[in-house]
Design an enzyme around this catalytic site. Structure first.
Site, PDB file in Angstrom:
ATOM      1  N   GLU A 229      -1.811  -8.973   4.592  1.00 52.97           N
ATOM      2  CA  GLU A 229      -1.756  -9.409   5.994  1.00 52.97           C
ATOM      3  C   GLU A 229      -3.121  -9.648   6.611  1.00 52.97           C
ATOM      4  OE1 GLU A 229      -1.560  -4.826   6.223  1.00 52.97           O
ATOM      5  OE2 GLU A 229      -1.059  -6.438   4.824  1.00 52.97           O
TER       6      GLU A 229
ATOM      7  N   CYS B 194       0.838  -1.200   0.000  1.00 58.07           N
ATOM      8  CA  CYS B 194       0.000   0.000   0.000  1.00 58.07           C
ATOM      9  C   CYS B 194       0.878   1.257   0.000  1.00 58.07           C
ATOM     10  CB  CYS B 194      -0.970  -0.043   1.175  1.00 58.07           C
ATOM     11  SG  CYS B 194      -2.364   1.109   1.005  1.00 58.07           S
TER      12      CYS B 194
ATOM     13  N   HIS C  94      -3.604  -5.236   0.874  1.00 57.98           N
ATOM     14  CA  HIS C  94      -3.082  -5.662   2.177  1.00 57.98           C
ATOM     15  C   HIS C  94      -3.128  -7.191   2.301  1.00 57.98           C
ATOM     16  CE1 HIS C  94      -2.693  -1.716   4.174  1.00 57.98           C
ATOM     17  NE2 HIS C  94      -3.621  -1.365   3.300  1.00 57.98           N
TER      18      HIS C  94
END
Length: 520
Positions: free
Chosen positions: A181, A89, A179
């Site tokens: 994660e 990002c 993202h």
């Protein structure tokens, strides 16, 4: 004192912190692949990174725009270290901006993206090996890359993002706008694994056995022949710290169990029997109930409660330490999540943590925090590796301030008793239903709200108790547990019938975020 990140024989991937409140999840995911990982400041220099000698670098997300005057930057020499880099990002935008590309507000390039989007893979890449050409990812960006730097090529895009994944294969620099994660990126774990294992060349041999050996060495190096005090709460964190410290320094450890009058039902006796008896820890039990409750009388602000308890807890230690000789260290069960929730230089403080923000400036001890690089699930794993029984390792988490932050508003004996008794019923029924391993954390809260009820032929005006039950992996994000209705009904019926001054039960169905796990 040797830090784990500085040990040369340990492979590690560092994550540079650019301000996303949940960027530590990147480190957590990487650890799942058997690679040590932790956050470092974005101000770190290339020379400092050389000294750490990581096998990979991740640039995290963050709320800033790279073109803003106050944007967080990076030492440009980091790009010349020859270490694989993954920008996520903001991290991808920073790579683009620093290396000659262009980043603009998303409205000029497409649209802002918040939520799940479909990523389309246009070019084969090691980063996306064994993942589909179309996959759902979580986007959360207000800026977009419109021109990529020389040496980079497009890997993937989405309907509203012309450059959702880019890479420079020669320099092993990768950028993704989404993202990986978070769980909403369906193949996010695979992408991070590809980066760690196939691009960075990680062996995947980091384990809790490694952690135990290194922490024991670190503790012995730090403490020498001096003595350590540990505050035992009876919770998982302090119990694991106690066993780890005893393994490292033996009878140099003295545990102080402060009974501050804010414990769960029968907890004091259980702590003494479990850790003092079974594990043989040297424990001094201090009855400080009156001392704490007097200071907390009339205090309804949650931050003030935490500060009062944190300060008084250490002052009690001072009193006890003055009776001992040669005590220089105070051990705490601070976790990685505690530090993050208390704020970093790039992230806003959510709440001061009892193991981080409640310590007085004139404290007489040096701190030892052996668990401060671990997440909650890793602490349980550590406990098992230390040979602790499962009923201790899987004990319900309990905050340092105790029931003080599960009583909304000013604390009274009556309110505390409603929480003690209702919480005991909740834990008993969850265990009977066989849900105690499925539900990550569960407890009751006295909301401080009174409501009208009817019991028998009489009108009541009593407290409302909230039940909080969540599912989670690491405590950084959580969903409310969807408990069976028959279990909830039984819990509710028992509480209103067996606990004095309670006539209404509500169930908290809020996830984290936007809420935190505890109410205060």
């Amino acid at each position: 004192m040797t830090e784990i990140s500085m040990l040369k024989d340990v492979q590690k991937i560092i994550v540079l912190d650019y301000g996303s409140q949940y960027n530590q999840l990147i480190a957590r995911r990487i650890r799942e692949f058997g690679v040590f990982s932790e956050l470092k400041s974005h101000k770190i220099t290339a020379q400092e990174i050389r000294e750490i000698n990581p096998i990979g670098i991740v640039l995290s997300g963050g709320p800033n725009s790279v073109y803003a005057d106050n944007a967080f930057g990076i030492d440009p020499e980091i790009f010349e270290l020859g270490i694989p880099i993954l920008g996520i990002c903001y991290g991808m935008q920073l790579i683009t901006d620093q290396l000659g590309g262009k980043v603009v507000p998303a409205g000029q390039a497409g649209n802002r993206e918040y939520g799940q989007s479909t990523l389309n893979i246009r070019t084969a890449s090691k980063l996306f090996a064994d993942t589909p050409d179309e996959q759902l990812v979580l986007m959360s960006h207000g800026d977009a890359v419109t021109e990529i730097p020389d040496g980079f090529h497009l890997v993937g895009d989405s309907n509203d993002c012309p450059y959702a994944a880019i890479e420079n294969s020669e320099k092993h620099i990768y950028g993704i706008q989404f993202h990986p994660e978070v769980r909403h990126s369906v193949y996010g774990n695979d992408i991070l694994r590809n980066f760690a294992i196939f691009i960075c060349g990680a062996r995947g041999d980091w384990s809790m056995d490694n952690f135990i050996d290194m922490q024991i060495e670190k503790i012995r190096e730090t403490v020498g022949d001096k003595k350590v005090l540990l505050g035992l709460s009876g919770g998982v964190d302090s119990s694991v710290v106690g066993v780890l410290l005893q393994k490292a320094i033996g009878d140099q450890l003295t545990c102080i169990f402060v009974d501050h009058g804010l414990l769960r039902k029968d907890e004091g006796d259980q702590v003494m029997g479990m850790l003092g008896g079974k594990f043989g820890l040297n424990i001094i039990r201090v009855d400080a109930k009156d001392r704490f409750l007097e200071l907390l009388a009339g205090v309804d602000d949650p931050e003030k409660k935490r500060k009062i308890i944190g300060n008084e807890f250490v002052y009690v230690f001072d009193d006890e330490a003055s009776k001992l000789k040669g005590v220089d260290f105070l051990a705490q069960g601070t976790l990685y999540t505690d530090i993050i929730e208390s704020g970093t230089e790039t992230a806003q403080t959510i709440k001061s943590h009892h193991n981080v923000g409640g310590l007085p400036e004139d404290m007489q001890f040096q701190l030892i925090e052996p668990l401060n690089t671990l997440f909650k699930d890793e602490v349980r794993e550590l406990g098992i590796a230390l040979g602790m029984p499962e009923n201790i390792v899987w004990r319900q988490p309990f905050p340092g301030p105790g029931l003080a932050i599960r009583v909304m508003g000013a604390i009274t004996e009556e309110k505390l008793e409603t929480v003690r008794e209702s919480d005991a019923i909740l834990r008993e029924e969850i265990a009977k239903a066989g849900l105690d391993r499925d539900v990550w954390q569960y407890f009751t809260v006295n909301t401080g709200v009174r409501s009208v009820g009817v019991m028998g032929d009489g009108r009541t005006y009593d407290y409302t108790i909230a039940i909080r039950a969540i599912t989670s992996i690491d405590g950084m994000t959580a969903d409310f547990a969807q408990l069976p209705w028959d279990v909830l009904k039984k819990i509710s019926t028992r509480i209103v019938n067996e606990v004095d001054h309670v006539n209404r039960i509500v169930y908290d169905i809020t996830s984290k975020p936007p809420a935190t796990v505890e109410w205060e």
